[in-house]
Every structure is written in structure tokens, then in C-alpha cells.
Design a protein around this motif. Structure first.
Motif, PDB file in Angstrom:
ATOM      1  N   LEU A  94       3.668 -50.665 -59.979  1.00 11.64           N
ATOM      2  CA  LEU A  94       2.859 -49.588 -59.402  1.00 11.64           C
ATOM      3  C   LEU A  94       1.395 -50.032 -59.371  1.00 11.64           C
ATOM      4  CD1 LEU A  94       2.624 -46.646 -58.368  1.00 11.64           C
ATOM      5  CD2 LEU A  94       2.181 -45.974 -60.743  1.00 11.64           C
ATOM      6  N   ILE A  95       0.774 -49.945 -58.191  1.00 15.04           N
ATOM      7  CA  ILE A  95      -0.624 -50.308 -58.000  1.00 15.04           C
ATOM      8  C   ILE A  95      -1.412 -49.039 -57.679  1.00 15.04           C
ATOM      9  CG2 ILE A  95      -2.240 -51.739 -56.713  1.00 15.04           C
ATOM     10  CD1 ILE A  95      -0.267 -53.352 -58.356  1.00 15.04           C
ATOM     11  N   LEU A  96      -2.513 -48.839 -58.379  1.00 18.14           N
ATOM     12  CA  LEU A  96      -3.393 -47.690 -58.125  1.00 18.14           C
ATOM     13  C   LEU A  96      -4.617 -48.174 -57.350  1.00 18.14           C
ATOM     14  CD1 LEU A  96      -3.236 -45.878 -61.581  1.00 18.14           C
ATOM     15  CD2 LEU A  96      -1.981 -45.330 -59.499  1.00 18.14           C
ATOM     16  N   GLU A  97      -4.881 -47.532 -56.233  1.00 22.28           N
ATOM     17  CA  GLU A  97      -6.027 -47.877 -55.387  1.00 22.28           C
ATOM     18  C   GLU A  97      -6.901 -46.633 -55.186  1.00 22.28           C
ATOM     19  OE1 GLU A  97      -6.936 -50.717 -54.092  1.00 22.28           O
ATOM     20  OE2 GLU A  97      -5.188 -52.001 -54.490  1.00 22.28           O
ATOM     21  N   ALA A  98      -8.202 -46.848 -55.207  1.00 19.65           N
ATOM     22  CA  ALA A  98      -9.132 -45.749 -54.941  1.00 19.65           C
ATOM     23  C   ALA A  98      -9.239 -45.524 -53.439  1.00 19.65           C
ATOM     24  CB  ALA A  98     -10.498 -46.070 -55.532  1.00 19.65           C
ATOM     25  N   PRO A  99      -9.419 -44.287 -53.006  1.00 20.53           N
ATOM     26  CA  PRO A  99      -9.556 -44.017 -51.566  1.00 20.53           C
ATOM     27  C   PRO A  99     -10.786 -44.712 -50.994  1.00 20.53           C
ATOM     28  CG  PRO A  99      -9.200 -41.992 -52.806  1.00 20.53           C
ATOM     29  CD  PRO A  99      -9.482 -43.057 -53.805  1.00 20.53           C
ATOM     30  N   ALA A 100     -10.624 -45.213 -49.767  1.00 16.74           N
ATOM     31  CA  ALA A 100     -11.731 -45.868 -49.067  1.00 16.74           C
ATOM     32  C   ALA A 100     -11.719 -45.411 -47.624  1.00 16.74           C
ATOM     33  CB  ALA A 100     -11.604 -47.388 -49.157  1.00 16.74           C
ATOM     34  N   GLY A 101     -12.488 -44.426 -47.330  1.00 19.28           N
ATOM     35  CA  GLY A 101     -12.513 -43.900 -45.964  1.00 19.28           C
ATOM     36  C   GLY A 101     -11.324 -43.003 -45.699  1.00 19.28           C
ATOM     37  N   ASP A 102     -10.560 -43.303 -44.656  1.00 18.65           N
ATOM     38  CA  ASP A 102      -9.378 -42.518 -44.279  1.00 18.65           C
ATOM     39  C   ASP A 102      -8.181 -42.999 -45.093  1.00 18.65           C
ATOM     40  OD1 ASP A 102      -7.426 -41.028 -43.123  1.00 18.65           O
ATOM     41  OD2 ASP A 102      -7.536 -41.981 -41.154  1.00 18.65           O
ATOM     42  N   PRO A 103      -7.619 -42.183 -46.042  1.00 17.54           N
ATOM     43  CA  PRO A 103      -6.485 -42.630 -46.853  1.00 17.54           C
ATOM     44  C   PRO A 103      -5.240 -42.952 -46.028  1.00 17.54           C
ATOM     45  CG  PRO A 103      -7.531 -40.699 -47.830  1.00 17.54           C
ATOM     46  CD  PRO A 103      -8.111 -40.865 -46.467  1.00 17.54           C
ATOM     47  N   GLY A 104      -5.025 -42.197 -44.934  1.00 17.59           N
ATOM     48  CA  GLY A 104      -3.861 -42.470 -44.101  1.00 17.59           C
ATOM     49  C   GLY A 104      -3.930 -43.831 -43.452  1.00 17.59           C
ATOM     50  N   ALA A 105      -5.100 -44.153 -42.884  1.00 16.89           N
ATOM     51  CA  ALA A 105      -5.267 -45.472 -42.272  1.00 16.89           C
ATOM     52  C   ALA A 105      -5.203 -46.571 -43.328  1.00 16.89           C
ATOM     53  CB  ALA A 105      -6.605 -45.528 -41.532  1.00 16.89           C
ATOM     54  N   GLN A 106      -5.732 -46.268 -44.510  1.00 19.66           N
ATOM     55  CA  GLN A 106      -5.669 -47.243 -45.601  1.00 19.66           C
ATOM     56  C   GLN A 106      -4.224 -47.515 -46.010  1.00 19.66           C
ATOM     57  OE1 GLN A 106      -7.838 -45.969 -49.045  1.00 19.66           O
ATOM     58  NE2 GLN A 106      -7.491 -47.864 -50.190  1.00 19.66           N
ATOM     59  N   ALA A 107      -3.405 -46.469 -46.070  1.00 21.05           N
ATOM     60  CA  ALA A 107      -1.999 -46.632 -46.427  1.00 21.05           C
ATOM     61  C   ALA A 107      -1.244 -47.443 -45.381  1.00 21.05           C
ATOM     62  CB  ALA A 107      -1.345 -45.265 -46.610  1.00 21.05           C
ATOM     63  N   ARG A 108      -1.487 -47.154 -44.104  1.00 18.50           N
ATOM     64  CA  ARG A 108      -0.792 -47.900 -43.044  1.00 18.50           C
ATOM     65  C   ARG A 108      -1.208 -49.356 -43.016  1.00 18.50           C
ATOM     66  NH1 ARG A 108      -1.073 -42.704 -41.137  1.00 18.50           N
ATOM     67  NH2 ARG A 108       0.828 -41.928 -40.123  1.00 18.50           N
ATOM     68  N   SER A 109      -2.444 -49.631 -43.295  1.00 14.74           N
ATOM     69  CA  SER A 109      -2.883 -51.026 -43.336  1.00 14.74           C
ATOM     70  C   SER A 109      -2.231 -51.788 -44.483  1.00 14.74           C
ATOM     71  CB  SER A 109      -4.408 -51.084 -43.456  1.00 14.74           C
ATOM     72  OG  SER A 109      -4.830 -50.550 -44.715  1.00 14.74           O
ATOM     73  N   MET A 110      -1.967 -51.099 -45.585  1.00 13.62           N
ATOM     74  CA  MET A 110      -1.272 -51.755 -46.709  1.00 13.62           C
ATOM     75  C   MET A 110       0.169 -52.101 -46.337  1.00 13.62           C
ATOM     76  SD  MET A 110      -2.595 -49.640 -50.042  1.00 13.62           S
ATOM     77  CE  MET A 110      -4.311 -49.715 -50.573  1.00 13.62           C
ATOM     78  N   LEU A 111       0.830 -51.177 -45.623  1.00 13.87           N
ATOM     79  CA  LEU A 111       2.217 -51.445 -45.233  1.00 13.87           C
ATOM     80  C   LEU A 111       2.297 -52.554 -44.189  1.00 13.87           C
ATOM     81  CD1 LEU A 111       3.681 -47.829 -45.003  1.00 13.87           C
ATOM     82  CD2 LEU A 111       4.128 -49.531 -46.768  1.00 13.87           C
ATOM     83  N   ASN A 112       1.245 -52.715 -43.383  1.00 17.04           N
ATOM     84  CA  ASN A 112       1.245 -53.739 -42.340  1.00 17.04           C
ATOM     85  C   ASN A 112       0.582 -55.041 -42.770  1.00 17.04           C
ATOM     86  OD1 ASN A 112       2.466 -51.962 -40.496  1.00 17.04           O
ATOM     87  ND2 ASN A 112       0.477 -51.083 -39.928  1.00 17.04           N
ATOM     88  N   SER A 113       0.184 -55.122 -44.040  1.00 22.41           N
ATOM     89  CA  SER A 113      -0.539 -56.309 -44.490  1.00 22.41           C
ATOM     90  C   SER A 113       0.369 -57.494 -44.780  1.00 22.41           C
ATOM     91  CB  SER A 113      -1.351 -55.972 -45.750  1.00 22.41           C
ATOM     92  OG  SER A 113      -0.480 -55.591 -46.807  1.00 22.41           O
ATOM     93  N   GLY A 114       1.681 -57.263 -44.877  1.00 28.66           N
ATOM     94  CA  GLY A 114       2.608 -58.361 -45.131  1.00 28.66           C
ATOM     95  C   GLY A 114       2.687 -58.783 -46.579  1.00 28.66           C
TER      96      GLY A 114
END
Length: 413
Positions: A94-114
Motif C-alpha cells: 500500500l502506497i500513500l500519496e498526498a493530493p496534488a492538484g486534481d486527485p482524479g487526474a492524478q489517479a489516472r496518471s498512476m494507472l497509466n504510468s506502467g
């Protein structure tokens, strides 16, 4: 005197076939065949795993403000105690990340980061948003529970445990009904695997004797029934040697197995108990090998070419699989009409009766079943010898319907 002579002739053929089979380099390859099967299976499993991919390296991410990080970590530690440390179902890191701007866009970028992120949670804990990939369904479920329990902990004023349990391991000796069913299924599968692996060699035995013209010499000196019985006993002796070799290895190797593996079999036990179950297993393996070996020996004796012999491999395998499925269904339904039919049919009887030994404590049905199976071994060998004598050697008395017709024709003339 005639019986003693028949037994002596049968044992002579058995000794001849046993030594001809065992005292060859090919038999060493036969003994080591399971090693090759395990090696090929391991290589296939490794290849399949590399194609499908491993779940190792997956991670879950929660995007939450720093003031919630402590509660989330504490609840995550508590939820992980529900899984064994070596369990394949244990959630990934489990990784905890602080919000940075738009959390939804941040979440999608994590899933697409490979970087193998399986699921990401963001938003308030009372209405969390969870994004996950195709193979991250279980991680998404875990994050949902993490949010639920973290919210409860916040309302309760903290995530500290409110109780201190005392765990005591209690061992129980009685075997459960599920343990008896497992013992029945294991017995059926064990006899099936051994007969599938060992009895098939009986098909080509008589064909080999026919090709080198030895069978005519044996048939002129010894009754064909003795030849068939002798070959069957000789091949069974080679099968017993194979079983003893691998049983010795497995018994000694079992001492080095981890306690976690051996502990899974503590609740498995047969209803007839010890040592009746292993003795019955040996007896039914003997009967299964003799019955199927006699059938295959008789069928193989009718073949004329190697191509015909090879074409028999598929029907023989189908027959064995049918007997296995029939008996396994009987073992899973003790006392049913299916179980009675499988126990009465001679060629499935050894498999079904070892299943009965796992489910029922009665001994007397096994004595009747062993006698019934031995009778069918004698019948199968006798019928096979007569078919070989009439169909291949073109000797012996004609069938009863032809005898009657010949009598009528003689009286008319």
C-alpha cells in the motif's frame, strides 16, 4: 498334479517376462519417466507463468491528505492480519500519496504510468472513488474496506485495537466427513494414476511375441491360459517394482516437507482406519491392474500390425478415463445407485471400492468385492486366450453355434 504343472508353467512365463522387462536399459528410463514428466510440467508452468505474468510488484495507492495517513496505515496493518504471511491472496504493498492538484487526474496518471499499479483510491472516505485495472478487482475491494474501516476508526477516535484476543490451537483426532471424502477421492485418483501409467504396457506384449514367432512355440508347449496369466503376473511384478521404487523415494522425501504442507492433511482419513486402508489400496491396485491388464493383453493379442496397436491407444485411454470418472462420481455420492453400479461393474469396481473404504467403515463388502474382481480376472484371461487361439492361431474347438451347425450337416449327409 495338473494344477501344480499349470502353476509351474504360469510362473515360468511370469519369470521370463519379468526378467526380460526389468533387466534392460529401457526399464531404467521407465523408472525415471515421472522425473521427466515433472520436469516438463515444471517447464510448462514456468513458461505459462512468464506469459501470463506474475502479481508480484503490484501495488495499491491511496491519495489522501497527510492527516489521514496514520489512520490508514494502522487500519491497513490490522486488515493484513486476516491473511497468512505466505498466502497468495495477501494484498500487495500500500502506497500513500498526498493530493496534488486534481486527485482524479492524478489517479489516472498512476494507472497509466506502467508501474504495475493495480488500484487507486481518492476522495473523501465516506464517498471514495476507486479506479482499478482488469486484474486489480481484489485490490479494489480491499481499498473499499480500507476506506470503510478507516472512517469507522476516525469516528471512534482512533484505530487502536479495542480488544486483546487469546488464540489457542486445539487439535482434534476424529476425522470429519469432508476428510473421509478427501481420502476416498485420493484413493480413486491414486489407483487410476498408477494403472493409467503402468497397465498400458500390456497392450504390446503379445504383439511382440507374434512378430518374432515365439508365441507359436509357447502355445505348442504350454496352454495359452498359462501364457496369458504368466505374462500378466510378470508385467505386474515390473509394475510393483516401479511402485516400490517411487514409494520409497516419496516416503523419505515427505520427512523434509514443511509443517504447513503436512498440516493440510491432518484432517484427511479413511473410515476403515489404519492399517486396513493401505492394505485395501494395495489389494485394489492389484485387482485394477490385473483386470485392465487382462483386457489390454487380450485386445493387443488380436492386432496384426504396429499401426493397429498404436490406434488402440486412444480407445484404451478413453476406457480408463471413463472408469475413473465413473468411480470418482461414486466416491462423491456414497450409498447412491451410481456408487452401487460402479462397485458392481467389474472394471470400475477396484476404483469405486477404494472410494467406499474412505467413506464407510464396513469391511465385509471388500471381501466380496475382491472375490468378485478375482473371478473376472480369470474370466477375462480365459476369454482372451480362447479368442487368441481361435482368431489368431486358428486352432481349438469352434464356437457352440458352429458346433451345432456342423452336427446337423453331418447327420444330413
Amino acid at each position: 498334479m495338473s494344477l501344480r504343472r499349470t502353476i509351474r508353467q504360469t510362473l515360468t512365463i511370469a519369470r521370463r517376462d519379468f526378467t526380460a522387462t526389468v533387466l534392460t536399459p529401457t526399464f531404467l528410463l521407465f523408472l525415471l519417466a515421472p522425473v521427466m514428466m515433472i520436469a516438463f510440467g515444471t517447464l510448462g508452468g514456468v513458461g505459462a507463468q512468464s506469459i501470463v505474468g506474475s502479481d508480484e510488484g503490484l501495488r495499491m495507492v491511496v491519495i489522501a491528505p497527510p492527516e489521514q495517513a496514520g489512520t490508514l496505515k494502522e487500519v491497513d496493518s490490522q486488515l493484513r492480519t486476516l491473511f497468512s504471511p505466505k498466502s497468495e491472496l495477501r494484498p500487495p504493498e500500500l502506497i500513500l500519496e498526498a493530493p496534488a492538484g486534481d486527485p482524479g487526474a492524478q489517479a489516472r496518471s498512476m494507472l497509466n504510468s506502467g508501474d504495475d499499479t493495480a488500484a487507486v483510491l481518492y476522495g473523501p472516505l465516506n464517498r471514495p472513488e476507486i479506479l482499478h485495472v482488469q486484474r486489480g478487482w481484489s485490490e479494489a475491494q480491499y481499498l473499499a474496506q480500507l476506506a470503510e474501516q478507516s472512517l469507522r476508526a476516525q469516528k471512534a477516535g482512533g484505530a487502536a485495537p479495542m480488544s486483546t484476543p487469546t488464540r489457542t490451537l486445539v487439535s482434534h483426532s476424529p476425522v470429519s466427513s469432508s476428510g473421509r471424502g478427501q481420502a476416498a477421492s485420493i484413493g480413486v485418483f491414486g489407483i487410476f494414476f498408477l494403472t493409467l501409467f503402468l497397465s498400458g504396457q500390456a497392450v504390446g506384449t503379445m504383439a511382440e511375441e507374434r512378430s518374432n514367432k515365439v508365441i507359436e512355440i509357447l502355445a505348442a508347449a504350454i496352454p495359452l491360459e498359462s501364457v496369458f496369466f504368466g505374462k500378466l503376473i510378470g508385467m505386474f511384478g515390473a509394475a510393483v517394482l516401479f511402485v516400490l521404487f517411487w514409494a520409497t523415494i516419496l516416503v523419505n522425501a515427505a520427512q523434509f516437507l514443511p509443517v504447513q504442507i503436512t498440516g493440510d492433511f491432518t484432517g484427511v482419513g479413511a473410515a476403515v482406519g489404519m492399517p486396513a486402508y493401505p492394505l485395501l489400496f494395495i489389494a485394489y491396485f492389484t485387482m485394477a491392474y490385473m483386470l485392465l491388464g487382462a483386457v489390454f493383453l487380450s485386445i493387443g493379442a488380436q492386432t496384426n500390425t504396429q499401426r493397429e496397436l498404436q490406434m488402440l491407444s486412444l480407445p484404451i485411454t478413453i476406457f480408463q478415463m471413463t472408469m475413473f470418472a465413473f468411480s470418482l462420481g461414486a466416491a462423491n455420492n456414497p450409498g447412491s445407485w451410481l456408487a452401487f453400479a460402479a462397485e458392481a461393474f467389474p472394471f470400475s469396481s477396484p476404483f469405486a471400492m477404494i472410494g467406499r473404504a474412505g467413506n464407510s467403515a464396513d469391511i465385509w463388502p471388500h471381501l466380496i468385492a475382491l472375490g468378485w474382481q478375482a473371478l473376472w480376472v480369470a474370466i477375462t484371461v480365459t476369454v482372451g486366450a480362447r479368442l487368441f487361439r481361435r482368431g489368431v492361431l486358428k486352432s481349438g474347438s469352434p464356437p457352440f453355434w458352429k458346433r451345432r451347425r456342423a452336427t446337423i450337416d453331418t447327420s444330413v449327409n
